[in-house]
Design a protein around this motif. Sequence first.
Motif, PDB file in Angstrom:
ATOM      1  N   TRP B  17       0.816  -1.207   0.000  1.00 35.39           N
ATOM      2  CA  TRP B  17       0.000   0.000   0.000  1.00 35.39           C
ATOM      3  C   TRP B  17       0.858   1.269   0.000  1.00 35.39           C
ATOM      4  O   TRP B  17       0.698   2.146  -0.842  1.00 35.39           O
ATOM      5  CB  TRP B  17      -0.912   0.047   1.226  1.00 35.39           C
ATOM      6  CG  TRP B  17      -2.292  -0.519   1.065  1.00 35.39           C
ATOM      7  CD1 TRP B  17      -2.873  -1.459   1.860  1.00 35.39           C
ATOM      8  CD2 TRP B  17      -3.284  -0.169   0.093  1.00 35.39           C
ATOM      9  NE1 TRP B  17      -4.162  -1.712   1.440  1.00 35.39           N
ATOM     10  CE2 TRP B  17      -4.434  -0.935   0.366  1.00 35.39           C
ATOM     11  CE3 TRP B  17      -3.316   0.719  -0.991  1.00 35.39           C
ATOM     12  CZ2 TRP B  17      -5.608  -0.843  -0.395  1.00 35.39           C
ATOM     13  CZ3 TRP B  17      -4.475   0.806  -1.750  1.00 35.39           C
ATOM     14  CH2 TRP B  17      -5.599   0.033  -1.453  1.00 35.39           C
ATOM     15  N   THR B  18       1.764   1.372   0.991  1.00 33.08           N
ATOM     16  CA  THR B  18       2.472   2.649   1.118  1.00 33.08           C
ATOM     17  C   THR B  18       3.468   2.853  -0.019  1.00 33.08           C
ATOM     18  O   THR B  18       3.620   3.966  -0.520  1.00 33.08           O
ATOM     19  CB  THR B  18       3.171   2.776   2.483  1.00 33.08           C
ATOM     20  OG1 THR B  18       4.116   1.721   2.628  1.00 33.08           O
ATOM     21  CG2 THR B  18       2.167   2.713   3.618  1.00 33.08           C
ATOM     22  N   GLY B  19       4.135   1.778  -0.442  1.00 34.99           N
ATOM     23  CA  GLY B  19       5.073   1.907  -1.563  1.00 34.99           C
ATOM     24  C   GLY B  19       4.357   2.326  -2.837  1.00 34.99           C
ATOM     25  O   GLY B  19       4.858   3.131  -3.623  1.00 34.99           O
ATOM     26  N   SER B  20       3.146   1.791  -3.030  1.00 34.83           N
ATOM     27  CA  SER B  20       2.383   2.135  -4.229  1.00 34.83           C
ATOM     28  C   SER B  20       1.903   3.580  -4.175  1.00 34.83           C
ATOM     29  O   SER B  20       1.942   4.297  -5.181  1.00 34.83           O
ATOM     30  CB  SER B  20       1.182   1.196  -4.387  1.00 34.83           C
ATOM     31  OG  SER B  20       1.614  -0.141  -4.485  1.00 34.83           O
ATOM     32  N   ILE B  21       1.442   4.007  -3.002  1.00 36.25           N
ATOM     33  CA  ILE B  21       0.964   5.394  -2.876  1.00 36.25           C
ATOM     34  C   ILE B  21       2.115   6.373  -3.098  1.00 36.25           C
ATOM     35  O   ILE B  21       2.013   7.314  -3.896  1.00 36.25           O
ATOM     36  CB  ILE B  21       0.319   5.629  -1.488  1.00 36.25           C
ATOM     37  CG1 ILE B  21      -1.002   4.868  -1.391  1.00 36.25           C
ATOM     38  CG2 ILE B  21       0.100   7.121  -1.229  1.00 36.25           C
ATOM     39  CD1 ILE B  21      -1.613   4.844   0.004  1.00 36.25           C
ATOM     40  N   LEU B  22       3.238   6.124  -2.410  1.00 40.20           N
ATOM     41  CA  LEU B  22       4.374   7.024  -2.609  1.00 40.20           C
ATOM     42  C   LEU B  22       4.873   6.935  -4.044  1.00 40.20           C
ATOM     43  O   LEU B  22       5.270   7.934  -4.641  1.00 40.20           O
ATOM     44  CB  LEU B  22       5.494   6.679  -1.622  1.00 40.20           C
ATOM     45  CG  LEU B  22       5.480   7.430  -0.284  1.00 40.20           C
ATOM     46  CD1 LEU B  22       5.917   8.875  -0.495  1.00 40.20           C
ATOM     47  CD2 LEU B  22       4.112   7.424   0.398  1.00 40.20           C
ATOM     48  N   GLY B  23       4.852   5.727  -4.590  1.00 39.95           N
ATOM     49  CA  GLY B  23       5.302   5.542  -5.969  1.00 39.95           C
ATOM     50  C   GLY B  23       4.532   6.418  -6.934  1.00 39.95           C
ATOM     51  O   GLY B  23       5.115   7.176  -7.722  1.00 39.95           O
ATOM     52  N   ILE B  24       3.220   6.377  -6.860  1.00 38.40           N
ATOM     53  CA  ILE B  24       2.437   7.123  -7.859  1.00 38.40           C
ATOM     54  C   ILE B  24       2.473   8.621  -7.572  1.00 38.40           C
ATOM     55  O   ILE B  24       2.539   9.434  -8.503  1.00 38.40           O
ATOM     56  CB  ILE B  24       0.985   6.582  -7.964  1.00 38.40           C
ATOM     57  CG1 ILE B  24       0.332   7.114  -9.248  1.00 38.40           C
ATOM     58  CG2 ILE B  24       0.143   6.911  -6.733  1.00 38.40           C
ATOM     59  CD1 ILE B  24      -0.862   6.332  -9.713  1.00 38.40           C
ATOM     60  N   GLU B  25       2.479   8.991  -6.308  1.00 36.12           N
ATOM     61  CA  GLU B  25       2.503  10.430  -6.011  1.00 36.12           C
ATOM     62  C   GLU B  25       3.847  11.056  -6.417  1.00 36.12           C
ATOM     63  O   GLU B  25       3.893  12.199  -6.858  1.00 36.12           O
ATOM     64  CB  GLU B  25       2.197  10.673  -4.531  1.00 36.12           C
ATOM     65  CG  GLU B  25       0.749  10.325  -4.151  1.00 36.12           C
ATOM     66  CD  GLU B  25      -0.272  11.110  -4.969  1.00 36.12           C
ATOM     67  OE1 GLU B  25      -0.161  12.335  -5.022  1.00 36.12           O
ATOM     68  OE2 GLU B  25      -1.175  10.485  -5.579  1.00 36.12           O
ATOM     69  N   LEU B  26       4.925  10.299  -6.269  1.00 32.52           N
ATOM     70  CA  LEU B  26       6.228  10.834  -6.678  1.00 32.52           C
ATOM     71  C   LEU B  26       6.451  10.668  -8.179  1.00 32.52           C
ATOM     72  O   LEU B  26       7.127  11.490  -8.809  1.00 32.52           O
ATOM     73  CB  LEU B  26       7.353  10.164  -5.882  1.00 32.52           C
ATOM     74  CG  LEU B  26       7.304  10.393  -4.364  1.00 32.52           C
ATOM     75  CD1 LEU B  26       8.473   9.713  -3.672  1.00 32.52           C
ATOM     76  CD2 LEU B  26       7.291  11.885  -4.035  1.00 32.52           C
ATOM     77  N   ALA B  27       5.868   9.630  -8.766  1.00 31.79           N
ATOM     78  CA  ALA B  27       5.991   9.447 -10.222  1.00 31.79           C
ATOM     79  C   ALA B  27       5.344  10.615 -10.952  1.00 31.79           C
ATOM     80  O   ALA B  27       5.835  11.082 -11.977  1.00 31.79           O
ATOM     81  CB  ALA B  27       5.351   8.123 -10.647  1.00 31.79           C
TER      82      ALA B  27
END
Lengths: 433, 589
Positions: B17-27
């Motif tokens: 969950w958190t890796g995906s959220i940070l991933g897309i927000e930073l991407a």
Amino acid sequence: MRTFLKVIGGLVVLGIIALLAIIFVPVQRTPAQTALADDWQPEEGHGEYAMRLSDCMACHTEEGGEPFAGNRAIESPLGTIYSTNITPDEETGIGGWSLADFRAALYDGVRPDGTHLYPAMPYENFRHITEEDVRAMYDYFMNEVEPVNQQVEETALSFPFDQRWGLRLWKWVALDDPGFVPEYDDPVLARGEYIVEGPGHCSACHSPRNTVMAQAGLQAGDPEFLAGGEIAGWTAPPLRGPQSAVRGWSEEDIAMILGTGRNAHAALNGEMQLVARDSSQYFTDEDLGAVAAFLVGLNDDVEPVAEDPGETETERLLASASPDMGLGARLYIDNCNACHFVDGRGADEVFPELAGNSLVTAESPRGLLTMILGGSQLPSTALRPYRLQMPGFGQRLDDEEVAALASFLRSGWGNSAAAVDAATVADTRASLE
Amino acid sequence: MARTDPKKEVVIVGLGWTGSILGIELAKEGLDILALERGPDRSTVPDFQYPNVIDELKYGIRYGFMQKPRNSTITVRRTLDETALPMRKLGSFLPGDGVGGAGIHWNGQTWRPMAEEFRLRSYVEENFGADLIDEEMTIQDWGVSYEELEPYFDRFEYMAGIAGQAGNINGEIQPGGNPFEAPRSRGYPMPPMPEQTDMRLFREAASAMGYHPFPRPAANATQAYTNEYGMQLGPCNYCGFCERYGCINYSKSSPQTCILDALKRYENFSYRVNSEVLRVNLAADGQTATGVTYWDEEAQEEVTQPADMVILAAYQLHNVHLMLLSGIGEPYNPQTGEGVTGKNYSYQMNGGTTLFFRDHNFNPFAAAGSSGVSIDDFAINQIDFATEGFIGGSYITAGLSNGQPIRGISLPEGTPGWGAEWKQAIGEWYGHSMSIGSHGSNMAYRDCYLDLDPTYTDRHGRPLMRMTFDWKANDIRMTQFMRRQIEPIAQSMNPDSWRSSYKSEGARYDIRPYQTTHNVGGAIMGTDPNTSAVNRYLQAWGQHNVFVLGAGAFPQNIQYNPTGAVGALAYWAADAIVNDYLPDPRPLV
């Protein structure tokens, strides 16, 4: 007798001359349909957009290959045709082509050396692309596409289809006048018509083929235009008439499925997924709306489907959970009901409706069987990135079971398509392996 | 064998969950990102495909989606004077591995903690006096308030597509919702799950006693839904296979259903699976991270991955382990109370009463992980801690999450565990039981913490992490209090029989039976670098380019399931990184 032989001899000689002429006299190329100034330059992005409208990418790119470097195997009724490299590579692509060469490929289906292109290249439709779009695309391919040096697999159809000169005769029958004259005065409808008939080449799959395998309708006024076809084991459903796949759909529904591969009723399947992936998802909202308006117009004489048919007999049967129900209904509950539900109406944009679904009710059950056996995965699009996937049930169900299930689907919820037998399933299964 | 790969701007450890959220927000910001996931790749088809995943033995009993202790485990002891031993079999909690992480195998209960929980120490001191918190109890404020987090809870709930009934919208109490919840800015994105028989019985009984029942907030979709990323959920069909399974039906919110395909469209984002991060590498002065070193399972070699920023987004236990191994924050010392990394590990205090009814058939096979009815009448902000003699609270809840045959059948007290009588009882009682549970907080204590084990190492030669944890009298008093509330409700429902299971005085922590995968703390957030491992933006105090996501940030455990708070904190941290940190990389506090 002598006279007769002379006549015969004369006819043979004439025939040979005609044949030689067909083979060797260069094809008259269709000229530009609009005179544009020599220094006419497309606006930035015009060329790439015209390429998206024309969906050059889907056919001219191999799965996982470099864009436009060709070598995609296209299964045609005549055999496998390999798409060509249309990157501006001098040696293996179209780097050496002039604008006139490029236009001739689009309009007349000939290469610069006069070789006839197989009509897998939809020049029957591309003849109607405007000069502006032709020029813009030429500019795009020459200046914006990366050249890729890649020799593609040679297309080697069996005799007589390997005799490409015969295509010249075929073209006399198949091709209509070049250029685009809209049926509609309304600029939105005319724009939609242009995209559908010209660059979008929808008719290449969605119109039936006539006896010489040419598209049986090329323009909105032709009754066979978009009356349904078949491609690579899938149904290209009719987009007009009583079996129309878009019957009762709103303009928003049509724009949605073209833009995202899915809408409240259905999901794209088969080759049409490539169209959404590489072409229609890139259409502007205006163009999606224009195409949708045009298609809705084509269907204005069709009886719309009832929005909510109420509880059907099929729904009652399934909800009864009776152990006595037939094999097809039981298989539906065990395999399909989780997503598509007892009312066969699925869920908007996620689980397609089965009631009135053109894949389910198509005259040929092959598309439906391909779906049940192998499943399907939606392409990722900007607006709906999820590659939603229905798993295949080929491992789980035998031919008899798939036949019973398909027959149930084709007759449930008011659907009234013919039953399917196990032999057809076996046949479809074999073609998938 | 070892290699060094080209530098990335961001490396994310773990793709749940958190890796995906940070991933897309930073991407979205255009950063060049690599996510490293220790487990395999996972997609609905084929990994959760119907009917393959509906296999209780493979996934429910043999933990098909969980980490394997032979690859990754901890050592456990209950007190400082015990010698910790390796946990060789999963039991008490079940960390997942693979893309999606625990986000694929949860039940989907998505709560917001109470506003009081974010400032628990202050709340207790202000209302009941500082004396109530004894020296051994090391509870803290979070350093961030509910009011600050509200927009991020909202964001997470709308992204994940939560089904529920609001109880308090901007201060206005809503009928049918939880009147004791903190105000939310709007209702849930989806209507709540429909009521099943057990839920109705509990609701009626609770209402009759003057309590305030409301439907559980659920990450099980009740309708077709499209979120802010264009990702989609389909309505839940009540197959009864949520927890421990991936969802067959695109119905349970998970990184797969809510984020990943949207994230994968960013060309500046890539991820590698079967790549276990071994440590975070620090610059010579220790002030920043220079990247990570991971084990590439496929290439069978160690890889040095330089990066400008490191996001620790693994499961709570693994984030803390990596911090301890890498020298991020001073390790906590329970003797002196100094040090921060590993401090305040806490868990969840649960109990329950099972009710048996001959005349009711609950059809438990038609169930969803979060379907249920709860009351918050004994929640943290409803209890007089001074009078009751404990700090904490619970939500009380009824709902059947499954009717699976191996683990899902309750039998009345006194039934033999095997043989003909057992068999007969199974036939008699399947579908005739329901339960009322208490899901409660767990305070933090001086001697409950995480550090590196002095003896045991993992397959990479790294010291295992050691968990020191035991149940404490305060929390046992809390759960016994809940028992005293639940049993009268149960009795008022007139069951044929009932049995209770609550921890009682002297209970010790036992890692064998499953309790909950709500491990929290160890990388706690706060406002003081001497008492917290990360600041209020989840940024490591000592290394400003390291952010530590997840429930490790909880200074003690809330009375709710943690995912809602984990998700809100992820968006909170992402916002701080994007709007504050990236323009000027520095310690944000």
